[in-house]
Write a protein that holds these residues in place. Structure first.
Motif, PDB file in Angstrom:
ATOM      1  N   LEU A  75       0.843  -1.192   0.000  1.00 29.44           N
ATOM      2  CA  LEU A  75       0.000   0.000   0.000  1.00 29.44           C
ATOM      3  C   LEU A  75       0.879   1.242   0.000  1.00 29.44           C
ATOM      4  CD1 LEU A  75      -2.880   1.145   0.124  1.00 29.44           C
ATOM      5  CD2 LEU A  75      -2.666   1.153   2.622  1.00 29.44           C
ATOM      6  N   LYS A  76       0.721   2.063  -1.031  1.00 30.82           N
ATOM      7  CA  LYS A  76       1.528   3.274  -1.160  1.00 30.82           C
ATOM      8  C   LYS A  76       0.781   4.519  -0.685  1.00 30.82           C
ATOM      9  CE  LYS A  76       4.841   3.455  -2.006  1.00 30.82           C
ATOM     10  NZ  LYS A  76       5.798   3.326  -0.877  1.00 30.82           N
ATOM     11  N   LYS A  77      -0.535   4.532  -0.821  1.00 29.90           N
ATOM     12  CA  LYS A  77      -1.322   5.697  -0.419  1.00 29.90           C
ATOM     13  C   LYS A  77      -2.719   5.242  -0.054  1.00 29.90           C
ATOM     14  CE  LYS A  77      -2.994  10.170  -2.144  1.00 29.90           C
ATOM     15  NZ  LYS A  77      -3.062  11.079  -3.324  1.00 29.90           N
ATOM     16  N   GLY A  78      -3.305   5.863   0.984  1.00 28.74           N
ATOM     17  CA  GLY A  78      -4.657   5.515   1.388  1.00 28.74           C
ATOM     18  C   GLY A  78      -4.676   4.635   2.625  1.00 28.74           C
ATOM     19  N   ARG A  79      -5.764   3.905   2.786  1.00 29.47           N
ATOM     20  CA  ARG A  79      -5.895   3.002   3.921  1.00 29.47           C
ATOM     21  C   ARG A  79      -6.808   1.846   3.541  1.00 29.47           C
ATOM     22  NH1 ARG A  79      -7.966   4.722   9.874  1.00 29.47           N
ATOM     23  NH2 ARG A  79      -8.076   6.702   8.811  1.00 29.47           N
ATOM     24  N   VAL A  80      -6.450   0.640   4.010  1.00 29.99           N
ATOM     25  CA  VAL A  80      -7.211  -0.571   3.706  1.00 29.99           C
ATOM     26  C   VAL A  80      -7.527  -1.287   5.005  1.00 29.99           C
ATOM     27  CG1 VAL A  80      -7.096  -2.868   2.619  1.00 29.99           C
ATOM     28  CG2 VAL A  80      -6.226  -0.858   1.394  1.00 29.99           C
ATOM     29  N   HIS A  81      -8.765  -1.748   5.140  1.00 30.85           N
ATOM     30  CA  HIS A  81      -9.146  -2.577   6.274  1.00 30.85           C
ATOM     31  C   HIS A  81      -9.163  -4.036   5.843  1.00 30.85           C
ATOM     32  CE1 HIS A  81     -11.482   0.562   8.905  1.00 30.85           C
ATOM     33  NE2 HIS A  81     -10.204   0.831   8.763  1.00 30.85           N
ATOM     34  N   MET A  82      -8.511  -4.886   6.645  1.00 30.66           N
ATOM     35  CA  MET A  82      -8.654  -6.326   6.492  1.00 30.66           C
ATOM     36  C   MET A  82      -9.605  -6.795   7.583  1.00 30.66           C
ATOM     37  SD  MET A  82      -4.701  -7.437   5.649  1.00 30.66           S
ATOM     38  CE  MET A  82      -5.085  -9.166   5.974  1.00 30.66           C
ATOM     39  N   TYR A  83     -10.613  -7.587   7.199  1.00 31.43           N
ATOM     40  CA  TYR A  83     -11.607  -7.994   8.189  1.00 31.43           C
ATOM     41  C   TYR A  83     -12.205  -9.350   7.837  1.00 31.43           C
ATOM     42  CZ  TYR A  83     -15.051  -6.356   4.735  1.00 31.43           C
ATOM     43  OH  TYR A  83     -15.791  -6.167   3.589  1.00 31.43           O
ATOM     44  N   ARG A  84     -12.786  -9.945   8.855  1.00 26.77           N
ATOM     45  CA  ARG A  84     -13.548 -11.179   8.687  1.00 26.77           C
ATOM     46  C   ARG A  84     -14.990 -10.926   9.111  1.00 26.77           C
ATOM     47  NH1 ARG A  84      -9.859 -16.224  10.931  1.00 26.77           N
ATOM     48  NH2 ARG A  84      -7.974 -15.777   9.707  1.00 26.77           N
ATOM     49  N   ILE A  85     -15.876 -11.771   8.649  1.00 27.27           N
ATOM     50  CA  ILE A  85     -17.274 -11.733   9.090  1.00 27.27           C
ATOM     51  C   ILE A  85     -17.484 -12.905  10.031  1.00 27.27           C
ATOM     52  CG2 ILE A  85     -19.678 -11.795   8.403  1.00 27.27           C
ATOM     53  CD1 ILE A  85     -18.197  -9.301   7.491  1.00 27.27           C
ATOM     54  N   THR A  86     -17.873 -12.613  11.285  1.00 30.12           N
ATOM     55  CA  THR A  86     -18.078 -13.666  12.277  1.00 30.12           C
ATOM     56  C   THR A  86     -19.370 -14.427  11.970  1.00 30.12           C
ATOM     57  OG1 THR A  86     -19.390 -12.289  13.782  1.00 30.12           O
ATOM     58  CG2 THR A  86     -16.981 -12.146  13.967  1.00 30.12           C
ATOM     59  N   PRO A  87     -19.551 -15.601  12.569  1.00 25.61           N
ATOM     60  CA  PRO A  87     -20.799 -16.345  12.359  1.00 25.61           C
ATOM     61  C   PRO A  87     -22.045 -15.539  12.710  1.00 25.61           C
ATOM     62  CG  PRO A  87     -19.166 -17.762  13.386  1.00 25.61           C
ATOM     63  CD  PRO A  87     -18.583 -16.377  13.379  1.00 25.61           C
ATOM     64  N   GLU A  88     -21.893 -14.553  13.610  1.00 28.90           N
ATOM     65  CA  GLU A  88     -23.018 -13.700  13.993  1.00 28.90           C
ATOM     66  C   GLU A  88     -23.225 -12.554  13.018  1.00 28.90           C
ATOM     67  OE1 GLU A  88     -20.397 -14.319  16.057  1.00 28.90           O
ATOM     68  OE2 GLU A  88     -21.356 -16.048  17.058  1.00 28.90           O
TER      69      GLU A  88
END
Length: 251
Positions: A75-88
């Motif tokens: 990543l050179k510029k900006g912002r990224v979210h890494m995420y998971r979706i829980t069973p709920e």
């Protein structure tokens, strides 16, 4: 599904992303990356030819579960979210990716997306490398391999620290540790993070984090603003972590 990451051929990437036509700008962005520090002009020109620089607009998925290509992003510029979706159905942020950070899905580097989504939170610019490209760079320029190893070692230490925090600490010290970690990443006392982002990264509710931040503000540790948190007394946050003796209940 994200649409621009099956990196067998760079043309396939180009169909789903806007590629920069300005080679000078691309080269400047690459030079700023720690991964390529120490390479001379000729070597950097080679790196520029074999890497793809892509623009990704806010809200777009960079990567999603089910992608099969081995690919590494810088990543050179900006912002990224890494995420998971829980069973709920709850979003659990596993990482907030800031400029200069490597992430992706490439087994031999120890990076994996597993069941993670990666979503651009701001208009972002990413350097995209296939496994073939990265292996070639590491063979030709050992300094790239050493810097990659340093990066992955740092990430492993951070993951171990987060695991320890989740198991052994109460919420105030967990929030304090997360704030200090973000302060280090940004090299600034003012951190651009929302209460929701902080809650998602800790796997808890926004209300819980907001209440905890209010207590820390009352103690003079932080000052809260819209979309930002300013750390005013990092020493107090460190003391809070050091004096937390919470342990899991024994069986």
């Amino acid at each position: 599904m994200s649409r621009f990451f099956g990196l067998r051929k760079k043309r396939r990437v180009a169909r789903g992303a806007i590629l920069s036509d300005d080679a000078a700008t691309k080269l400047g962005l690459l030079r700023a990356a720690d991964l390529f520090q120490g390479l001379d002009e000729g070597q950097m020109a080679h790196v520029e030819k074999i890497t793809v620089m892509s623009h990704c607009e806010r809200g777009r998925l960079v990567y999603s579960p089910g992608e099969t290509a081995e690919v590494l992003f810088l990543l050179k510029k900006g912002r990224v979210h890494m995420y998971r979706i829980t069973p709920e159905g709850k979003r659990l942020i596993t990482a907030i990716v800031e400029p200069g950070t490597l992430f992706g899905n490439m087994a031999f580097t120890g990076t994996t997306m597993a069941e993670n989504f990666a979503e651009a939170q701001e208009d972002s610019i990413l350097c995209v490398m296939s496994r073939h490209d990265l292996e070639m760079l590491m063979r030709e320029y050992p300094s790239v391999a050493l810097r990659l190893l340093d990066t992955l070692s740092t990430r492993m230490r951070e993951l171990e620290a987060r695991l320890e925090e989740g198991l052994l600490r109460d919420m105030r010290s967990r929030v304090a540790a997360a704030l200090l970690r973000l302060q280090e990443h940004h090299s600034s006392d003012e951190i651009p993070v929302t209460h929701q982002e902080l809650a998602d990264s800790l796997g808890t509710y926004r209300e819980t984090v907001s209440h905890t931040l209010g207590l820390l503000q009352d103690d003079g540790c932080v000052r809260l603003g819209r979309g930002r948190i300013e750390i005013s007394r990092p020493d107090r946050l460190r003391d809070l972590i050091a004096t937390d003796v919470s342990v899991p209940a024994s069986d």
